[in-house]
Design an enzyme around this catalytic site. Structure first.
Site, PDB file in Angstrom:
ATOM      1  N   CYS A  22       0.832  -1.212   0.000  1.00 31.03           N
ATOM      2  CA  CYS A  22       0.000   0.000   0.000  1.00 31.03           C
ATOM      3  C   CYS A  22       0.859   1.252   0.000  1.00 31.03           C
ATOM      4  CB  CYS A  22      -0.939  -0.024   1.207  1.00 31.03           C
ATOM      5  SG  CYS A  22      -2.003   1.409   1.293  1.00 31.03           S
TER       6      CYS A  22
ATOM      7  N   CYS B 201      -0.598   4.123   2.053  1.00 27.71           N
ATOM      8  CA  CYS B 201      -0.456   3.994   3.512  1.00 27.71           C
ATOM      9  C   CYS B 201       0.981   4.285   3.953  1.00 27.71           C
ATOM     10  CB  CYS B 201      -0.810   2.591   3.980  1.00 27.71           C
ATOM     11  SG  CYS B 201      -2.250   1.883   3.205  1.00 27.71           S
ATOM     12  N   ASP B 202       1.955   3.794   3.202  1.00 26.53           N
ATOM     13  CA  ASP B 202       3.330   3.764   3.720  1.00 26.53           C
ATOM     14  C   ASP B 202       4.332   4.625   2.950  1.00 26.53           C
ATOM     15  OD1 ASP B 202       2.478   1.945   5.641  1.00 26.53           O
ATOM     16  OD2 ASP B 202       2.778   0.251   4.299  1.00 26.53           O
TER      17      ASP B 202
END
Ligand code: NAP
Length: 310
Positions: free
Chosen positions: A137, A140-141
């Protein structure tokens, strides 16, 4: 065990764009509908950085689009049940959807909209360093890797779009793909090629991910000359396709050779009352737009079936 004897008209499994659209159409037609979701509403869209091919909006953040879709459905008071589906069974024309938290939901019809799971590369270090530099992701990261060198794997639209997104943070993105050609539109391919922060590593596959507690290095093998190269990257984002999430309906024998749910033009499976939409089906094109279209078709078909059995 938490059991309810209520029988919904339509149970929708999965709250991605397809499931939410089906819920929108079903609820607006006043069908008694429930939507069941294991994770965050929005499905994979939530994990998508920028979407540039959804009509009417030139560019939209995945999380924003998913939130809008979800909120629209919630204004129609569709019950949203959290939980993973373990099994769907059918008895006397009523489906029972069993959840991993013990809940059972009964319905006359079921629309499966569970989508797909990320495919893993399957190399040493991938599982051990998951969450420690291995991520599926970028949204997300990605921000964790500001000014670092990182790697994206894959040659589809997801890999290309996420590689572009990651250049917002990383100082360099190696894009590793196992051949020369990409599975994406020319506009996106050209953007990737023009981006000075992206270096293409083609005809190559990941051999191993090394690191003690965090990703420190990825070993990449050229599949033509078998030469290996070590890349000192802090993160690796595999985007190499997807596996349909269908284990809970396998016993109905509705899957094709690749594991996707076979549906007809009205999104019906060969089991009466069991419909499926979006990425989980044997569709030609897996896009937000097509999932949304499927959702509308399936909901309309469901309404027609309910009318015919009333
Ligand atoms: P994809 O189109 O199936 O591409 C997967 C890529 O990974 C391919 O380039 C494939 O290589 C490579 N690959 C597969 N297995 C591999 C392995 N074991 N090792 C190394 N490489 C491997 O998957 P995707 O990019 O995740 O896209 C999935 C679907 O979502 C597609 O239909 C796509 O169009 C859609 N999508 C839509 C949107 C949107 O609506 N905005 C955004 C992103 C994706 P080969 O090419 O050699 O097979």
């Amino acid at each position: 065990m938490n059991k309810t004897e209520k029988i919904y008209e339509i149970a929708i499994i999965g709250a991605g764009p397809g499931g939410l659209t089906a819920a929108l159409y079903a609820a607006r037609a006043e069908a008694d509908t429930v939507i069941i979701e294991k994770g965050a509403p929005g499905g994979k869209v939530v994990k998508t950085s920028i979407i540039e091919n959804y009509p009417g909006v030139e560019a939209v953040d995945g999380f924003d689009l998913a939130s809008k879709m979800f909120n629209q459905v919630m204004t129609l008071n569709v019950p949203f049940v959290g939980g993973g589906v373990e099994k769907v069974s059918k008895n006397n024309d009523i489906f029972t959807v069993q959840l991993d938290n013990g809940t059972e939901i009964k319905s006359k019809l079921v629309i499966v909209a569970t989508g797909t799971l990320e495919r893993k590369i399957g190399v040493d270090g991938e599982d051990r360093l998951y969450g420690k530099g291995v991520s599926y992701c970028a949204v997300c990261d990605g921000a964790l890797y500001k000014d670092q060198e990182i790697m994206v794997v894959g040659g589809g639209l997801s890999a290309l779009e996420e590689a572009l997104y990651l250049t917002k943070f990383a100082k360099k993105v190696y894009l590793v793909h196992r051949r020369q050609g990409f599975r994406a539109d020319d506009k996106t391919i050209n953007k990737v090629k023009a981006n000075s922060k992206i270096e293409l590593i083609l005809d190559a596959v990941v051999d191993k991910i090394n690191g003690k507690d965090l990703v420190e290095e990825v070993i990449v093998k050229n599949i033509k000359n078998h030469k290996t190269t070590n890349f000192a990257v802090k993160a690796i984002f595999p985007y190499i396709g997807a596996i349909p999430i269908t284990d809970f309906v396998e016993h109905f024998n509705v899957l094709d050779k690749e594991g996707y749910i076979e549906v007809d033009l009205k999104k019906q499976t060969k089991v009466d009352g069991l419909l499926a939409i979006g990425d989980v089906t044997n569709t030609q094109l897996r896009q937000i737009t097509t999932a949304v279209g499927d959702g509308a078709v399936a909901a309309q078909r469901a309404i027609n079936i309910l009318d015919s059995i009333d």
